[in-house]
Design a protein around this motif. Structure first.
Motif, PDB file in Angstrom:
ATOM      1  N   GLN A  42       0.835  -1.201   0.000  1.00  0.00           N
ATOM      2  CA  GLN A  42       0.000   0.000   0.000  1.00  0.00           C
ATOM      3  C   GLN A  42       0.875   1.259   0.000  1.00  0.00           C
ATOM      4  OE1 GLN A  42      -3.216   0.630  -0.395  1.00  0.00           O
ATOM      5  NE2 GLN A  42      -2.859   2.812  -0.099  1.00  0.00           N
ATOM      6  N   ARG A  43       1.889   1.261   0.826  1.00  0.00           N
ATOM      7  CA  ARG A  43       2.781   2.425   0.898  1.00  0.00           C
ATOM      8  C   ARG A  43       3.525   2.620  -0.426  1.00  0.00           C
ATOM      9  NH1 ARG A  43       5.625   3.513   6.267  1.00  0.00           N
ATOM     10  NH2 ARG A  43       3.466   3.928   6.783  1.00  0.00           N
ATOM     11  N   LEU A  44       3.932   1.516  -1.043  1.00  0.00           N
ATOM     12  CA  LEU A  44       4.618   1.617  -2.338  1.00  0.00           C
ATOM     13  C   LEU A  44       3.663   2.180  -3.395  1.00  0.00           C
ATOM     14  CD1 LEU A  44       7.215   1.155  -3.904  1.00  0.00           C
ATOM     15  CD2 LEU A  44       6.430  -1.164  -4.411  1.00  0.00           C
ATOM     16  N   ARG A  45       2.402   1.759  -3.374  1.00  0.00           N
ATOM     17  CA  ARG A  45       1.420   2.317  -4.313  1.00  0.00           C
ATOM     18  C   ARG A  45       1.277   3.826  -4.103  1.00  0.00           C
ATOM     19  NH1 ARG A  45      -1.235  -2.629  -3.497  1.00  0.00           N
ATOM     20  NH2 ARG A  45      -2.521  -1.795  -1.812  1.00  0.00           N
ATOM     21  N   GLU A  46       1.284   4.250  -2.837  1.00  0.00           N
ATOM     22  CA  GLU A  46       1.190   5.685  -2.540  1.00  0.00           C
ATOM     23  C   GLU A  46       2.396   6.434  -3.097  1.00  0.00           C
ATOM     24  OE1 GLU A  46       0.773   5.899   1.719  1.00  0.00           O
ATOM     25  OE2 GLU A  46      -1.204   4.945   1.675  1.00  0.00           O
ATOM     26  N   TYR A  47       3.588   5.866  -2.921  1.00  0.00           N
ATOM     27  CA  TYR A  47       4.802   6.498  -3.442  1.00  0.00           C
ATOM     28  C   TYR A  47       4.773   6.558  -4.971  1.00  0.00           C
ATOM     29  CZ  TYR A  47       7.087   6.252   1.167  1.00  0.00           C
ATOM     30  OH  TYR A  47       7.421   6.398   2.484  1.00  0.00           O
ATOM     31  N   LYS A  48       4.311   5.475  -5.592  1.00  0.00           N
ATOM     32  CA  LYS A  48       4.236   5.435  -7.056  1.00  0.00           C
ATOM     33  C   LYS A  48       3.231   6.479  -7.561  1.00  0.00           C
ATOM     34  CE  LYS A  48       7.020   1.917  -7.834  1.00  0.00           C
ATOM     35  NZ  LYS A  48       8.209   1.937  -8.647  1.00  0.00           N
ATOM     36  N   LYS A  96      15.241  17.833  -4.936  1.00  0.00           N
ATOM     37  CA  LYS A  96      15.385  17.141  -3.657  1.00  0.00           C
ATOM     38  C   LYS A  96      14.196  16.207  -3.428  1.00  0.00           C
ATOM     39  CE  LYS A  96      15.878  17.913   1.291  1.00  0.00           C
ATOM     40  NZ  LYS A  96      15.790  18.862   2.374  1.00  0.00           N
ATOM     41  N   LEU A  97      13.005  16.703  -3.694  1.00  0.00           N
ATOM     42  CA  LEU A  97      11.789  15.910  -3.520  1.00  0.00           C
ATOM     43  C   LEU A  97      11.790  14.702  -4.447  1.00  0.00           C
ATOM     44  CD1 LEU A  97       8.928  15.717  -2.235  1.00  0.00           C
ATOM     45  CD2 LEU A  97       8.115  17.125  -4.128  1.00  0.00           C
ATOM     46  N   SER A  98      12.161  14.912  -5.676  1.00  0.00           N
ATOM     47  CA  SER A  98      12.207  13.835  -6.660  1.00  0.00           C
ATOM     48  C   SER A  98      13.208  12.753  -6.240  1.00  0.00           C
ATOM     49  CB  SER A  98      12.589  14.402  -8.020  1.00  0.00           C
ATOM     50  OG  SER A  98      12.643  13.404  -8.984  1.00  0.00           O
ATOM     51  N   ALA A  99      14.376  13.167  -5.793  1.00  0.00           N
ATOM     52  CA  ALA A  99      15.406  12.223  -5.353  1.00  0.00           C
ATOM     53  C   ALA A  99      14.939  11.460  -4.109  1.00  0.00           C
ATOM     54  CB  ALA A  99      16.704  12.955  -5.059  1.00  0.00           C
ATOM     55  N   GLN A 100      14.347  12.175  -3.187  1.00  0.00           N
ATOM     56  CA  GLN A 100      13.857  11.560  -1.953  1.00  0.00           C
ATOM     57  C   GLN A 100      12.776  10.518  -2.261  1.00  0.00           C
ATOM     58  OE1 GLN A 100      12.187  14.507   0.673  1.00  0.00           O
ATOM     59  NE2 GLN A 100      13.175  13.641   2.470  1.00  0.00           N
ATOM     60  N   LEU A 101      11.894  10.856  -3.168  1.00  0.00           N
ATOM     61  CA  LEU A 101      10.820   9.950  -3.548  1.00  0.00           C
ATOM     62  C   LEU A 101      11.375   8.681  -4.203  1.00  0.00           C
ATOM     63  CD1 LEU A 101       7.798   9.533  -3.653  1.00  0.00           C
ATOM     64  CD2 LEU A 101       7.717  10.898  -5.735  1.00  0.00           C
ATOM     65  N   GLY A 102      12.320   8.850  -5.093  1.00  0.00           N
ATOM     66  CA  GLY A 102      12.961   7.694  -5.728  1.00  0.00           C
ATOM     67  C   GLY A 102      13.668   6.817  -4.719  1.00  0.00           C
ATOM     68  N   GLU A 103      14.345   7.447  -3.771  1.00  0.00           N
ATOM     69  CA  GLU A 103      15.055   6.715  -2.718  1.00  0.00           C
ATOM     70  C   GLU A 103      14.073   5.926  -1.841  1.00  0.00           C
ATOM     71  OE1 GLU A 103      17.352   8.206   1.186  1.00  0.00           O
ATOM     72  OE2 GLU A 103      18.188   8.999  -0.695  1.00  0.00           O
ATOM     73  N   HIS A 104      12.963   6.560  -1.464  1.00  0.00           N
ATOM     74  CA  HIS A 104      11.961   5.883  -0.646  1.00  0.00           C
ATOM     75  C   HIS A 104      11.396   4.654  -1.372  1.00  0.00           C
ATOM     76  CE1 HIS A 104      12.154   9.193   2.119  1.00  0.00           C
ATOM     77  NE2 HIS A 104      11.045   8.874   2.755  1.00  0.00           N
ATOM     78  N   CYS A 105      11.108   4.809  -2.655  1.00  0.00           N
ATOM     79  CA  CYS A 105      10.578   3.688  -3.442  1.00  0.00           C
ATOM     80  C   CYS A 105      11.581   2.542  -3.499  1.00  0.00           C
ATOM     81  CB  CYS A 105      10.237   4.135  -4.867  1.00  0.00           C
ATOM     82  SG  CYS A 105       8.723   5.081  -4.994  1.00  0.00           S
ATOM     83  N   GLN A 106      12.827   2.890  -3.778  1.00  0.00           N
ATOM     84  CA  GLN A 106      13.864   1.864  -3.888  1.00  0.00           C
ATOM     85  C   GLN A 106      14.048   1.113  -2.568  1.00  0.00           C
ATOM     86  OE1 GLN A 106      17.737   3.339  -4.944  1.00  0.00           O
ATOM     87  NE2 GLN A 106      18.648   1.319  -4.991  1.00  0.00           N
ATOM     88  N   LYS A 107      14.145   1.844  -1.467  1.00  0.00           N
ATOM     89  CA  LYS A 107      14.332   1.209  -0.165  1.00  0.00           C
ATOM     90  C   LYS A 107      13.152   0.312   0.179  1.00  0.00           C
ATOM     91  CE  LYS A 107      17.340   4.513   2.188  1.00  0.00           C
ATOM     92  NZ  LYS A 107      17.447   5.467   3.294  1.00  0.00           N
ATOM     93  N   LEU A 108      11.949   0.791  -0.097  1.00  0.00           N
ATOM     94  CA  LEU A 108      10.762   0.014   0.219  1.00  0.00           C
ATOM     95  C   LEU A 108      10.709  -1.258  -0.620  1.00  0.00           C
ATOM     96  CD1 LEU A 108       8.267  -0.182   1.956  1.00  0.00           C
ATOM     97  CD2 LEU A 108       7.043   1.219   0.289  1.00  0.00           C
ATOM     98  N   GLU A 109      11.042  -1.151  -1.894  1.00  0.00           N
ATOM     99  CA  GLU A 109      11.066  -2.340  -2.754  1.00  0.00           C
ATOM    100  C   GLU A 109      12.092  -3.348  -2.251  1.00  0.00           C
ATOM    101  OE1 GLU A 109      11.699  -0.429  -6.538  1.00  0.00           O
ATOM    102  OE2 GLU A 109       9.540  -0.386  -6.972  1.00  0.00           O
ATOM    103  N   GLU A 110      13.266  -2.866  -1.824  1.00  0.00           N
ATOM    104  CA  GLU A 110      14.294  -3.768  -1.285  1.00  0.00           C
ATOM    105  C   GLU A 110      13.799  -4.463  -0.013  1.00  0.00           C
ATOM    106  OE1 GLU A 110      17.692  -1.229  -0.697  1.00  0.00           O
ATOM    107  OE2 GLU A 110      18.108  -1.094  -2.861  1.00  0.00           O
ATOM    108  N   ARG A 111      13.157  -3.693   0.851  1.00  0.00           N
ATOM    109  CA  ARG A 111      12.643  -4.269   2.103  1.00  0.00           C
ATOM    110  C   ARG A 111      11.531  -5.265   1.833  1.00  0.00           C
ATOM    111  NH1 ARG A 111      12.813   1.521   5.147  1.00  0.00           N
ATOM    112  NH2 ARG A 111      15.046   1.492   5.564  1.00  0.00           N
ATOM    113  N   MET A 112      10.713  -4.980   0.823  1.00  0.00           N
ATOM    114  CA  MET A 112       9.637  -5.917   0.475  1.00  0.00           C
ATOM    115  C   MET A 112      10.229  -7.242  -0.012  1.00  0.00           C
ATOM    116  SD  MET A 112       6.962  -3.306  -1.366  1.00  0.00           S
ATOM    117  CE  MET A 112       5.781  -4.556  -1.891  1.00  0.00           C
ATOM    118  N   THR A 113      11.290  -7.154  -0.814  1.00  0.00           N
ATOM    119  CA  THR A 113      11.952  -8.359  -1.311  1.00  0.00           C
ATOM    120  C   THR A 113      12.525  -9.164  -0.143  1.00  0.00           C
ATOM    121  OG1 THR A 113      12.490  -7.261  -3.391  1.00  0.00           O
ATOM    122  CG2 THR A 113      13.793  -9.209  -2.817  1.00  0.00           C
TER     123      THR A 113
END
Length: 156
Positions: A42-48, A96-113
């Motif tokens: 759900q959080r990843l969908r929100e970030y996307k 900064k916002l764009s980079a932060q958002l990309g970083e959050h998505c990447q970290k969340l995807e890694e944690r999901m894996t």
């Protein structure tokens, strides 16, 4: 009047500033440890969705940049510098916002894996433990039955 931006400029600037403030607030929420895959999805969908919204807002940002460039050709130096500074601040926040958002998505995807792998490993371990439990509860062969004892030793 040539040295003033069109009314649409201010509307676009306000829209982008409000959008960035809301997005920054969403991203600044503390990251909590999540152990439920569905919540992470759900959080990843929100970030996307936020990333998609970011791309939609890009047109407005491009408009601001081109308007300021046009304005800088027509307006006095101090006026155009004022608008350039304003847009540069917005562009900085945007990057900064764009980079932060990309970083959050990447970290969340890694944690999901990792969580998925952990859940699969846990399932496998529980199955193995259940099989071992059944084996340990089996009746032991009689002491004189060396063939049955050897078979059980191999299983162990």
């Amino acid at each position: 009047f040539d040295s003033l931006p069109p009314a649409h400029y201010k509307e676009t600037m306000n829209t982008i500033l409000v959008w960035m403030q809301q997005s920054e607030t969403k991203l600044s929420m503390p990251q909590v440890a999540i152990a439920e895959y569905e919540i992470m999805e759900q959080r990843l969908r929100e970030y996307k969705a936020l990333q998609s919204s970011l791309q939609e807002q890009q047109k407005g940002l491009n408009y601001l940049s081109t308007t300021v460039e046009d304005l800088s050709r027509k307006a006095p130096a101090e006026v155009s510098q004022s608008y350039r500074s304003e847009v540069e601040v917005v562009l900085g926040r945007w990057k900064k916002l764009s980079a932060q958002l990309g970083e959050h998505c990447q970290k969340l995807e890694e944690r999901m894996t990792k969580l998925q792998r952990f859940q699969n490993d846990t399932k496998t371990l529980k199955k193995w433990m259940a099989e071992v439990d059944v084996f340990l509860k089996e009746e032991w062969p009689a002491l004189g039955d060396s063939e049955a004892l050897e078979k059980q030793l191999e299983q162990c």
